[in-house]
Motif scaffolding. Structure first.
Motif, PDB file in Angstrom:
ATOM      1  N   PHE A 163     -28.845  -7.144 -11.362  1.00 50.38           N
ATOM      2  CA  PHE A 163     -28.227  -5.831 -11.205  1.00 50.38           C
ATOM      3  C   PHE A 163     -28.066  -5.527  -9.727  1.00 50.38           C
ATOM      4  O   PHE A 163     -28.888  -5.954  -8.915  1.00 50.38           O
ATOM      5  N   GLY A 164     -27.019  -4.786  -9.401  1.00 50.54           N
ATOM      6  CA  GLY A 164     -26.783  -4.461  -8.010  1.00 50.54           C
ATOM      7  C   GLY A 164     -26.169  -3.098  -7.808  1.00 50.54           C
ATOM      8  O   GLY A 164     -25.831  -2.384  -8.753  1.00 50.54           O
ATOM      9  N   SER A 165     -26.001  -2.769  -6.517  1.00 44.13           N
ATOM     10  CA  SER A 165     -25.483  -1.455  -6.126  1.00 44.13           C
ATOM     11  C   SER A 165     -24.207  -1.564  -5.299  1.00 44.13           C
ATOM     12  O   SER A 165     -23.810  -0.598  -4.662  1.00 44.13           O
ATOM     13  N   GLY A 166     -23.546  -2.722  -5.336  1.00 40.76           N
ATOM     14  CA  GLY A 166     -22.343  -2.913  -4.527  1.00 40.76           C
ATOM     15  C   GLY A 166     -21.066  -3.039  -5.329  1.00 40.76           C
ATOM     16  O   GLY A 166     -20.061  -3.530  -4.821  1.00 40.76           O
ATOM     17  N   GLY A 167     -21.085  -2.590  -6.577  1.00 40.67           N
ATOM     18  CA  GLY A 167     -19.948  -2.807  -7.468  1.00 40.67           C
ATOM     19  C   GLY A 167     -18.873  -1.753  -7.462  1.00 40.67           C
ATOM     20  O   GLY A 167     -17.949  -1.818  -8.267  1.00 40.67           O
ATOM     21  N   ALA A 178     -22.025 -14.421  -6.507  1.00 44.34           N
ATOM     22  CA  ALA A 178     -23.204 -13.551  -6.468  1.00 44.34           C
ATOM     23  C   ALA A 178     -22.721 -12.116  -6.589  1.00 44.34           C
ATOM     24  O   ALA A 178     -21.539 -11.826  -6.375  1.00 44.34           O
ATOM     25  N   LEU A 179     -23.632 -11.218  -6.922  1.00 42.44           N
ATOM     26  CA  LEU A 179     -23.293  -9.802  -6.905  1.00 42.44           C
ATOM     27  C   LEU A 179     -22.990  -9.392  -5.474  1.00 42.44           C
ATOM     28  O   LEU A 179     -23.396 -10.054  -4.521  1.00 42.44           O
ATOM     29  N   PHE A 180     -22.292  -8.270  -5.315  1.00 40.14           N
ATOM     30  CA  PHE A 180     -21.981  -7.777  -3.979  1.00 40.14           C
ATOM     31  C   PHE A 180     -23.239  -7.318  -3.255  1.00 40.14           C
ATOM     32  O   PHE A 180     -23.380  -7.513  -2.049  1.00 40.14           O
ATOM     33  N   ASN A 181     -24.191  -6.704  -4.007  1.00 40.78           N
ATOM     34  CA  ASN A 181     -25.453  -6.253  -3.412  1.00 40.78           C
ATOM     35  C   ASN A 181     -26.534  -6.222  -4.488  1.00 40.78           C
ATOM     36  O   ASN A 181     -26.843  -5.170  -5.044  1.00 40.78           O
ATOM     37  N   GLN A 182     -27.114  -7.371  -4.771  1.00 42.12           N
ATOM     38  CA  GLN A 182     -28.141  -7.463  -5.814  1.00 42.12           C
ATOM     39  C   GLN A 182     -29.391  -6.705  -5.395  1.00 42.12           C
ATOM     40  O   GLN A 182     -29.852  -6.833  -4.265  1.00 42.12           O
ATOM     41  N   VAL A 183     -29.945  -5.919  -6.342  1.00 42.24           N
ATOM     42  CA  VAL A 183     -31.178  -5.184  -6.051  1.00 42.24           C
ATOM     43  C   VAL A 183     -32.339  -5.599  -6.936  1.00 42.24           C
ATOM     44  O   VAL A 183     -33.496  -5.366  -6.579  1.00 42.24           O
ATOM     45  N   ASN A 213     -24.347  -0.365 -10.320  1.00 47.01           N
ATOM     46  CA  ASN A 213     -22.925  -0.368 -10.680  1.00 47.01           C
ATOM     47  C   ASN A 213     -22.341  -1.782 -10.794  1.00 47.01           C
ATOM     48  O   ASN A 213     -21.135  -1.970 -10.787  1.00 47.01           O
ATOM     49  N   GLU A 214     -23.223  -2.771 -10.888  1.00 47.22           N
ATOM     50  CA  GLU A 214     -22.774  -4.141 -11.124  1.00 47.22           C
ATOM     51  C   GLU A 214     -23.899  -4.905 -11.813  1.00 47.22           C
ATOM     52  O   GLU A 214     -25.081  -4.590 -11.642  1.00 47.22           O
ATOM     53  N   ALA A 215     -23.498  -5.882 -12.635  1.00 50.63           N
ATOM     54  CA  ALA A 215     -24.468  -6.704 -13.346  1.00 50.63           C
ATOM     55  C   ALA A 215     -23.884  -8.098 -13.506  1.00 50.63           C
ATOM     56  O   ALA A 215     -22.661  -8.275 -13.524  1.00 50.63           O
ATOM     57  N   VAL A 231     -22.565 -16.817 -13.914  1.00 49.55           N
ATOM     58  CA  VAL A 231     -21.550 -17.279 -14.863  1.00 49.55           C
ATOM     59  C   VAL A 231     -20.692 -16.149 -15.431  1.00 49.55           C
ATOM     60  O   VAL A 231     -19.640 -16.407 -16.007  1.00 49.55           O
ATOM     61  N   ALA A 232     -21.137 -14.912 -15.264  1.00 51.50           N
ATOM     62  CA  ALA A 232     -20.358 -13.753 -15.702  1.00 51.50           C
ATOM     63  C   ALA A 232     -20.785 -12.550 -14.878  1.00 51.50           C
ATOM     64  O   ALA A 232     -21.914 -12.490 -14.388  1.00 51.50           O
ATOM     65  N   MET A 233     -19.857 -11.593 -14.721  1.00 49.82           N
ATOM     66  CA  MET A 233     -20.144 -10.431 -13.876  1.00 49.82           C
ATOM     67  C   MET A 233     -19.356  -9.229 -14.360  1.00 49.82           C
ATOM     68  O   MET A 233     -18.231  -9.379 -14.845  1.00 49.82           O
ATOM     69  N   LYS A 234     -19.948  -8.043 -14.212  1.00 53.08           N
ATOM     70  CA  LYS A 234     -19.292  -6.771 -14.525  1.00 53.08           C
ATOM     71  C   LYS A 234     -19.511  -5.801 -13.383  1.00 53.08           C
ATOM     72  O   LYS A 234     -20.561  -5.812 -12.751  1.00 53.08           O
ATOM     73  N   THR A 235     -18.515  -4.960 -13.153  1.00 50.15           N
ATOM     74  CA  THR A 235     -18.685  -3.795 -12.284  1.00 50.15           C
ATOM     75  C   THR A 235     -18.377  -2.561 -13.120  1.00 50.15           C
ATOM     76  O   THR A 235     -17.585  -2.626 -14.066  1.00 50.15           O
TER      77      THR A 235
END
Length: 126
Positions: free
Chosen positions: A31-35, A51-56, A90-92, A102-106
C-alpha cells in the motif's frame, strides 16, 4: 481509479500459459500514498510500473476464491498498529514470491485517523 496488470505480470502469465515457466504465487499486498495527482485524482497507470509511487507498508496476502474465475487477496490496515495515523492510502499492488509487482491500482485518498481499520480486497479476475 486505475488498475493494471503490470507488463512483468503479463509476461509471467504468458510464459506460464506456454509451459516454459511456472507462475509465482502472489504473496504480498503493498500500500502507498503516491497514487494521486495534486488535485486528488488517481494517477493513470501504464503497466510499466515496477513499484508503487510511494509505498508505506506491505502485508501478507490472504487468499480466497469467491468464484472459479476470481482470486481475492485480502489484507487489513490498522492505522494505530501500523503507525499510519494521518496517512492517505491511495495505491495498492500485488507482489509475487519473486518480489515482482504484478498488478497495481490507484484510487482516491483513504484517510487513516486514530482507530481507523481498513479491510482491503484486491480481486484478480480471469
Amino acid at each position: 481509479m486505475a488498475s493494471v496488470k503490470t507488463n512483468k505480470g503479463r509476461e509471467k502469465l504468458a510464459k506460464a500459459h506456454a509451459g516454459i515457466a511456472s507462475l509465482p504465487k502472489v504473496s504480498t499486498i503493498v500500500f502507498g500514498s503516491g497514487g494521486t495527482e495534486g488535485n486528488g485524482t488517481p494517477r493513470m497507470l501504464t503497466g510499466n510500473e515496477t513499484a508503487l509511487f510511494n509505498q508505506v507498508i506491505s502485508k501478507t496476502a490472504m487468499q480466497v476464491f469467491p468464484d472459479p474465475y476470481t482470486s481475492r487477496y485480502s489484507a487489513t490496515i490498522n492505522a494505530d498498529i501500523d503507525n499510519l495515523i494521518g496517512t492517505n492510502i491511495n495505491e495498492a499492488g500485488l507482489i509475487d514470491s519473486d518480489g515482482d509487482l504484478v498488478a497495481m491500482k490507484t484510487f482516491t485518498n483513504k484517510g487513516l485517523d486514530t482507530g481507523t481499520v481498513i479491510e482491503f480486497d484486491y480481486d484478480a479476475e480471469f
